[in-house]
Each structure stands twice: as structure tokens, then as C-alpha cells.
Motif scaffolding. Structure first.
Motif, PDB file in Angstrom:
ATOM      1  N   LEU A   1     -16.953   1.302  -4.605  1.00  0.00           N
ATOM      2  CA  LEU A   1     -17.419   2.125  -3.485  1.00  0.00           C
ATOM      3  C   LEU A   1     -18.089   1.274  -2.403  1.00  0.00           C
ATOM      4  O   LEU A   1     -17.876   1.493  -1.203  1.00  0.00           O
ATOM      5  N   LEU A   2     -18.908   0.305  -2.842  1.00  0.00           N
ATOM      6  CA  LEU A   2     -19.655  -0.503  -1.876  1.00  0.00           C
ATOM      7  C   LEU A   2     -18.759  -1.429  -1.064  1.00  0.00           C
ATOM      8  O   LEU A   2     -19.041  -1.700   0.110  1.00  0.00           O
TER       9      LEU A   2
ATOM     10  N   LYS B   1      -9.847  10.939  -9.741  1.00  0.00           N
ATOM     11  CA  LYS B   1      -9.846  11.964  -8.694  1.00  0.00           C
ATOM     12  C   LYS B   1     -10.861  11.608  -7.613  1.00  0.00           C
ATOM     13  O   LYS B   1     -10.607  11.781  -6.409  1.00  0.00           O
ATOM     14  N   GLY B   2     -12.012  11.110  -8.060  1.00  0.00           N
ATOM     15  CA  GLY B   2     -13.027  10.683  -7.102  1.00  0.00           C
ATOM     16  C   GLY B   2     -12.531   9.530  -6.248  1.00  0.00           C
ATOM     17  O   GLY B   2     -12.847   9.444  -5.048  1.00  0.00           O
TER      18      GLY B   2
ATOM     19  N   PHE C   1     -12.196   9.346  -2.283  1.00  0.00           N
ATOM     20  CA  PHE C   1     -12.825   8.213  -1.588  1.00  0.00           C
ATOM     21  C   PHE C   1     -11.840   7.579  -0.608  1.00  0.00           C
ATOM     22  O   PHE C   1     -12.196   7.281   0.545  1.00  0.00           O
ATOM     23  N   VAL C   2     -10.616   7.367  -1.065  1.00  0.00           N
ATOM     24  CA  VAL C   2      -9.590   6.782  -0.206  1.00  0.00           C
ATOM     25  C   VAL C   2      -9.244   7.747   0.928  1.00  0.00           C
ATOM     26  O   VAL C   2      -9.112   7.347   2.103  1.00  0.00           O
TER      27      VAL C   2
ATOM     28  N   VAL D   1     -18.733   9.993  -0.198  1.00  0.00           N
ATOM     29  CA  VAL D   1     -17.768  10.961  -0.696  1.00  0.00           C
ATOM     30  C   VAL D   1     -17.366  10.625  -2.128  1.00  0.00           C
ATOM     31  O   VAL D   1     -17.310  11.494  -3.005  1.00  0.00           O
ATOM     32  N   GLY D   2     -17.072   9.354  -2.360  1.00  0.00           N
ATOM     33  CA  GLY D   2     -16.703   8.930  -3.704  1.00  0.00           C
ATOM     34  C   GLY D   2     -17.837   9.131  -4.698  1.00  0.00           C
ATOM     35  O   GLY D   2     -17.620   9.568  -5.836  1.00  0.00           O
ATOM     36  N   ASP D   3     -19.039   8.842  -4.262  1.00  0.00           N
ATOM     37  CA  ASP D   3     -20.196   9.000  -5.139  1.00  0.00           C
ATOM     38  C   ASP D   3     -20.443  10.479  -5.454  1.00  0.00           C
ATOM     39  O   ASP D   3     -20.744  10.829  -6.617  1.00  0.00           O
ATOM     40  N   HIS D   4     -20.305  11.318  -4.459  1.00  0.00           N
ATOM     41  CA  HIS D   4     -20.513  12.750  -4.674  1.00  0.00           C
ATOM     42  C   HIS D   4     -19.432  13.323  -5.593  1.00  0.00           C
ATOM     43  O   HIS D   4     -19.710  14.232  -6.394  1.00  0.00           O
ATOM     44  N   ALA D   5     -18.213  12.791  -5.491  1.00  0.00           N
ATOM     45  CA  ALA D   5     -17.085  13.319  -6.286  1.00  0.00           C
ATOM     46  C   ALA D   5     -17.283  13.084  -7.784  1.00  0.00           C
ATOM     47  O   ALA D   5     -16.792  13.874  -8.616  1.00  0.00           O
ATOM     48  N   VAL D   6     -17.955  12.034  -8.148  1.00  0.00           N
ATOM     49  CA  VAL D   6     -18.116  11.705  -9.583  1.00  0.00           C
ATOM     50  C   VAL D   6     -19.555  11.904 -10.037  1.00  0.00           C
ATOM     51  O   VAL D   6     -19.914  11.479 -11.153  1.00  0.00           O
TER      52      VAL D   6
END
Length: 278
Positions: A67-68, A126-127, A131-132, A140-145
Motif C-alpha cells: 500500500l505504501l 479483493k482489497g 486499491f488498484v 482505500v486498500g487499508d479500509h477494504a481489509v
């Protein structure tokens, strides 16, 4: 029983007692070794759980790195691949540990963790897609997982706690078993030695006392006293010796009686000759 049988049997009995004490000590030692073996096994399982926990944390860290550094395509691909490699490593360790653990609560926990970890992998994929799709927006990616790793983390923490406790219990049991084995071995050695001493004293008395009585009788007879009462209480060699002394004493009494009777006859005859009766 003759001494030729009594002595070998006594030595055999002492040897048997000592052997039994030794076997008892070895048996207790073997039980202690088995307990230590179980402690070593549980220690190995605890170490395996720690390795699994480290691999799981590494997997989560690789996700954070993805993510970072997601805006850099090369970095994103590297860390996403590292995440998947860590995921496979965790799955392999779960399968291995599940085969090693005995049936029960701990095996159930590792199985539950395996299923939760597999579900987590699907959620994280899925996250990653979200994110992509969001243009590599880390939030967004962090919230998804968010919270998706909580269930496997809690299961792994519980498994680690149980195995660590089982390891401590096994070590304590092994130490107690070792102390008990040492104590039982010492008791068996003391009892075996005591039995050997008692047997030696009894056999010694059964030999020395009759021999001492035989010497006393022989000395009395040698002093000319034939009135000694000789009692034979055994049938071994010492008993045979006392019986021979008794027979000798009886024979000497008969001889002395005959000699005395002959002497009296001679005295009477001499008196008659002296008085002119002959």
C-alpha cells in the motif's frame, strides 16, 4: 539345607534383590526420559508456532509495504509478490504444524486458523483490486481489509498461549518425574542393600552359631567333661558336625563306662585275692 546350597542361594537372592532394584530404577528413569521427550516435542511445537507467527506478521507487513509503495509499479509488484510468498509460507507451516499436533484443542485451533487465513487471503486480494481501481490510494486498500486479519491473529495468539502453557506443564512434569525417579531409585537401592545385609547376617548366624557351639562342645570334651548336652537343630554341614560330636560324646561315655566297670571288677578281684578268697 546344606551350606553348599544355602550359600549359593543366598548370593543368588541378594543378586536378585539388587537386580530388581536396578531394574526398578531403570524403569523409573525410562518414564522420566519419556516425559522429557514429550517436553521436547511440545517445545518444538511452541517454536513452530513462533515461526508461524513471525511469518504471518511478515505477510501483514508486506501488505502494508504494498500500500505504501503502490504508486511505484516495480515496488508495488515486488511487495505484492512478497505478500503472496509469505502467504504460501504460512499455509505450508500451518499444514506441517497441523500434522504434528495431537488431536484436541490445539489441532482444532490450527485448523481454524488455516481456514481464517485462507479467507483473509481472499479478502486481501479483493482489497488489492479496490486499491488498484482507486488509483493506488492506500487509504482505500487499508479500509477494504480493515479487521480482516483480526480473526486469524486472535486464533494464532490463542494457539501460541496454549502451546506455551503446555510446554511449561511438560517441563514441570519432566522435572517432577526426574526427581521422583531419582528418589525411587535411591529408595530401591537402600531397600536392596538392607535386604542384602539382613540376608548376610542371617546366613552368617546360621553358620557361625553352630560352629561356635561345636567348638565349645569339643573344648568341653577335651577337658574331660562328657556331661554336655548336644542339641542338633539343622541338617547342613554344621548340623552334621554337631551330630558327629554328639555321637563321639556318646561313644566316649560308653567307653568310659566300660573302663570304669572293668576297673571296678579288677578292684573287687584284687580285694578277694588279698583276703585269700581266691
Amino acid at each position: 539345607m546344606k551350606l553348599s546350597r544355602k550359600l549359593p542361594l543366598c548370593f543368588a537372592a541378594v543378586a536378585l534383590v539388587v537386580a530388581c532394584a536396578g531394574l526398578f530404577g531403570l524403569s523409573a528413569l525410562n518414564r522420566s526420559i519419556d516425559t522429557y521427550g514429550h517436553a521436547i516435542t511440545t517445545y518444538g511445537q511452541a517454536d513452530a508456532v513462533q515461526t508461524l507467527l513471525s511469518a504471518f506478521k511478515t505477510q501483514i507487513q508486506e501488505w502494508k509495504n504494498t500500500l505504501l509503495r503502490g504508486k511505484d509499479e516495480a515496488e508495488r509488484a515486488k511487495y505484492w509478490q512478497a505478500f503472496q510468498d509469505s502467504e504460501r509460507q504460512v499455509a505450508q507451516q500451518v499444514a506441517k504444524l497441523g500434522a504434528e499436533l495431537p488431536s484436541g484443542k490445539q489441532r482444532d485451533l490450527i485448523a481454524q486458523f488455516g481456514r481464517a487465513h485462507e479467507q483473509m487471503g481472499q479478502d486481501f486480494r479483493k482489497g488489492y483490486e479496490q486499491f488498484v481501481a482507486a488509483g493506488f490510494d492506500a487509504s482505500v486498500g487499508d479500509h477494504a481489509v480493515k479487521g480482516k486479519d483480526r480473526a486469524p491473529s486472535e486464533l494464532l495468539a490463542e494457539l501460541n498461549e496454549q502451546i506455551v502453557a503446555a510446554t511449561h506443564d511438560s517441563v514441570a512434569s519432566a522435572e517432577a518425574s526426574s526427581e521422583r525417579a531419582t528418589l525411587l531409585s535411591l529408595i530401591a537401592m537402600v531397600l536392596g542393600s538392607g535386604a542384602a545385609i539382613v540376608a548376610g547376617v542371617l546366613v552368617s548366624r546360621s553358620i557361625v552359631r553352630p560352629l561356635g557351639r561345636a567348638v565349645e562342645v569339643a573344648q568341653t570334651v577335651a577337658a574331660g567333661d562328657l556331661r554336655t548336652h548336644i542339641e542338633v537343630t539343622s541338617k547342613d554341614e554344621t548340623g552334621q558336625l554337631l551330630q558327629a560330636l554328639k555321637d563321639m560324646n556318646t561313644s566316649l561315655k560308653q567307653i568310659v563306662s566300660k573302663v570304669r566297670s572293668g576297673a571296678e571288677t579288677i578292684t573287687v578281684a584284687s580285694d578277694e585275692i588279698a583276703t585269700g578268697n581266691m
